[in-house]
Scaffold this motif. Structure first.
Motif, mmCIF file in Angstrom:
data_model
loop_
_atom_site.group_PDB
_atom_site.id
_atom_site.type_symbol
_atom_site.label_atom_id
_atom_site.label_comp_id
_atom_site.label_asym_id
_atom_site.label_seq_id
_atom_site.Cartn_x
_atom_site.Cartn_y
_atom_site.Cartn_z
ATOM 1 N N MET A 273 0.850 -1.175 0.000
ATOM 2 C CA MET A 273 0.000 0.000 0.000
ATOM 3 C C MET A 273 0.894 1.235 0.000
ATOM 4 O O MET A 273 1.915 1.262 0.676
ATOM 5 N N ALA A 274 0.491 2.253 -0.723
ATOM 6 C CA ALA A 274 1.285 3.475 -0.797
ATOM 7 C C ALA A 274 0.372 4.688 -0.680
ATOM 8 O O ALA A 274 -0.819 4.619 -0.941
ATOM 9 N N ILE A 275 0.971 5.782 -0.300
ATOM 10 C CA ILE A 275 0.252 7.051 -0.234
ATOM 11 C C ILE A 275 0.089 7.563 -1.665
ATOM 12 O O ILE A 275 1.019 7.470 -2.469
ATOM 13 N N ALA A 276 -1.063 8.112 -1.985
ATOM 14 C CA ALA A 276 -1.271 8.708 -3.304
ATOM 15 C C ALA A 276 -0.225 9.797 -3.535
ATOM 16 O O ALA A 276 0.049 10.600 -2.646
ATOM 17 N N LYS A 277 0.369 9.819 -4.697
ATOM 18 C CA LYS A 277 1.506 10.701 -4.987
ATOM 19 C C LYS A 277 1.147 12.183 -5.080
ATOM 20 O O LYS A 277 1.969 13.037 -4.787
ATOM 21 N N LYS A 278 -0.072 12.486 -5.482
ATOM 22 C CA LYS A 278 -0.444 13.883 -5.679
ATOM 23 C C LYS A 278 -0.424 14.632 -4.339
ATOM 24 O O LYS A 278 -1.029 14.218 -3.363
ATOM 25 N N GLY A 279 0.282 15.743 -4.304
ATOM 26 C CA GLY A 279 0.311 16.597 -3.130
ATOM 27 C C GLY A 279 1.276 16.163 -2.037
ATOM 28 O O GLY A 279 1.225 16.681 -0.923
ATOM 29 N N LEU A 280 2.168 15.217 -2.332
ATOM 30 C CA LEU A 280 3.124 14.764 -1.321
ATOM 31 C C LEU A 280 4.145 15.850 -0.991
ATOM 32 O O LEU A 280 4.521 16.647 -1.845
ATOM 33 N N ARG A 281 4.597 15.828 0.229
ATOM 34 C CA ARG A 281 5.650 16.741 0.677
ATOM 35 C C ARG A 281 6.837 15.900 1.111
ATOM 36 O O ARG A 281 6.684 14.909 1.810
ATOM 37 N N LYS A 282 8.008 16.305 0.707
ATOM 38 C CA LYS A 282 9.233 15.568 0.992
ATOM 39 C C LYS A 282 9.885 16.093 2.263
ATOM 40 O O LYS A 282 9.908 17.299 2.503
ATOM 41 N N ILE A 283 10.429 15.161 3.066
ATOM 42 C CA ILE A 283 11.151 15.558 4.271
ATOM 43 C C ILE A 283 12.285 14.566 4.496
ATOM 44 O O ILE A 283 12.125 13.366 4.237
ATOM 45 N N ILE A 284 13.424 15.048 4.939
ATOM 46 C CA ILE A 284 14.588 14.191 5.190
ATOM 47 C C ILE A 284 14.818 14.105 6.692
ATOM 48 O O ILE A 284 14.914 15.125 7.378
ATOM 49 N N VAL A 285 14.897 12.867 7.183
ATOM 50 C CA VAL A 285 15.138 12.608 8.599
ATOM 51 C C VAL A 285 16.291 11.613 8.685
ATOM 52 O O VAL A 285 16.186 10.499 8.179
ATOM 53 N N ASP A 286 17.389 12.018 9.295
ATOM 54 C CA ASP A 286 18.574 11.159 9.441
ATOM 55 C C ASP A 286 18.992 10.535 8.106
ATOM 56 O O ASP A 286 19.201 9.326 8.010
ATOM 57 N N ASP A 287 19.096 11.347 7.077
ATOM 58 C CA ASP A 287 19.525 10.938 5.738
ATOM 59 C C ASP A 287 18.552 10.001 5.021
ATOM 60 O O ASP A 287 18.896 9.410 4.004
ATOM 61 N N ASP A 288 17.368 9.802 5.552
ATOM 62 C CA ASP A 288 16.331 9.017 4.882
ATOM 63 C C ASP A 288 15.265 9.979 4.358
ATOM 64 O O ASP A 288 14.909 10.948 5.029
ATOM 65 N N ILE A 289 14.732 9.679 3.188
ATOM 66 C CA ILE A 289 13.705 10.515 2.574
ATOM 67 C C ILE A 289 12.337 9.912 2.857
ATOM 68 O O ILE A 289 12.108 8.728 2.631
ATOM 69 N N PHE A 290 11.448 10.753 3.366
ATOM 70 C CA PHE A 290 10.072 10.372 3.648
ATOM 71 C C PHE A 290 9.150 11.338 2.913
ATOM 72 O O PHE A 290 9.539 12.452 2.577
ATOM 73 N N TYR A 291 7.907 10.888 2.702
ATOM 74 C CA TYR A 291 6.883 11.742 2.108
ATOM 75 C C TYR A 291 5.684 11.774 3.032
ATOM 76 O O TYR A 291 5.325 10.758 3.627
#
Length: 103
Positions: free
Chosen positions: A1-19
């Protein structure tokens, strides 16, 4: 399962990329004073984290305006990882509520 891509915001925490994502429109549940859970997912589509911080946009129930900022999301992601969120593995969504993880 994934989050719908439209409107995602990117954030980096401890060198890992999250949306993460917040709906632009107020949902039916929010209109009826049910708190919105903010979905977060690692860039490799691992387990989804649903962050509950008491955010709701219901004006009818006397809720005060709450601004959700990237710094809040970043601290909640770090908290969830510390509590044992396995963001890189597949699985059912996990909820972060009041400093506790619920599977």
């Amino acid at each position: 399962m994934a989050i719908a891509k439209k409107g995602l915001r990117k954030i980096i925490v401890d060198d890992d990329i999250f949306y993460w994502k917040i709906r632009k429109k107020i949902s039916h549940n929010e209109k009826h004073d049910i708190e919105y859970e903010i979905p977060v997912q690692h860039e490799n589509d691992g387990q989804i984290l649903l962050i509950n911080i008491g955010f709701c946009r219901s004006e009818s129930y006397g809720r005060e305006f709450m601004e959700i900022t990237p710094s809040i999301i970043k601290s909640k992601i770090a908290e969830a990882v510390e509590l044992g969120w396995k963001y890189h593995k597949q699985g059912k969504p996990v909820k972060l509520i009041n400093k506790g993880l619920f599977f």
